[in-house]
Design a protein around this motif. Sequence first.
Motif, short mmCIF file in Angstrom:
data_model
loop_
_atom_site.label_atom_id
_atom_site.label_comp_id
_atom_site.label_asym_id
_atom_site.label_seq_id
_atom_site.Cartn_x
_atom_site.Cartn_y
_atom_site.Cartn_z
N MET A 1 0.85 -1.18 0.00
CA MET A 1 0.00 0.00 0.00
C MET A 1 0.89 1.24 0.00
N PRO A 2 0.59 2.20 -0.88
CA PRO A 2 1.43 3.41 -0.95
C PRO A 2 1.25 4.29 0.28
N SER A 3 2.27 5.03 0.61
CA SER A 3 2.18 5.97 1.73
C SER A 3 1.23 7.11 1.35
N PRO A 4 0.73 7.86 2.33
CA PRO A 4 -0.16 8.99 2.02
C PRO A 4 0.49 10.01 1.07
N GLU A 5 1.80 10.24 1.23
CA GLU A 5 2.49 11.19 0.36
C GLU A 5 2.55 10.67 -1.08
N ARG A 8 -0.95 10.94 -2.56
CA ARG A 8 -1.27 12.34 -2.89
C ARG A 8 -0.58 12.74 -4.20
N ARG A 9 0.69 12.34 -4.36
CA ARG A 9 1.43 12.65 -5.59
C ARG A 9 0.78 11.97 -6.79
N GLN A 10 0.34 10.72 -6.62
CA GLN A 10 -0.31 9.99 -7.70
C GLN A 10 -1.62 10.67 -8.11
N VAL A 11 -2.41 11.06 -7.13
CA VAL A 11 -3.68 11.75 -7.44
C VAL A 11 -3.40 13.08 -8.12
N VAL A 48 -6.48 16.15 4.65
CA VAL A 48 -7.40 15.17 4.07
C VAL A 48 -6.58 14.15 3.28
N GLU A 49 -6.82 12.86 3.55
CA GLU A 49 -6.10 11.81 2.83
C GLU A 49 -6.80 11.49 1.52
N CYS A 50 -6.02 11.06 0.53
CA CYS A 50 -6.56 10.67 -0.77
C CYS A 50 -7.13 9.26 -0.71
#
Length: 50
Positions: A1-5, A8-11, A48-50
């Motif tokens: 699972m990707p980290s929140p950072e 966010r970069r992917q989104v 806010v998390e993605c």
Amino acid sequence: MPSPEERRRQVQEEWNATHGTPTFDPNSADGYGPNQELPPPCLRFSNVEC
């Protein structure tokens, strides 16, 4: 699972690829100006998390 950072970069990359960068309008209540689709909340707000 990707980290929140990473998520966010992917989104952000997906959003920019399909929508481009919105034009900033300092006179607008949301800062983006009329008739512009807003980015997802996780890109506009740091708590806010993605």
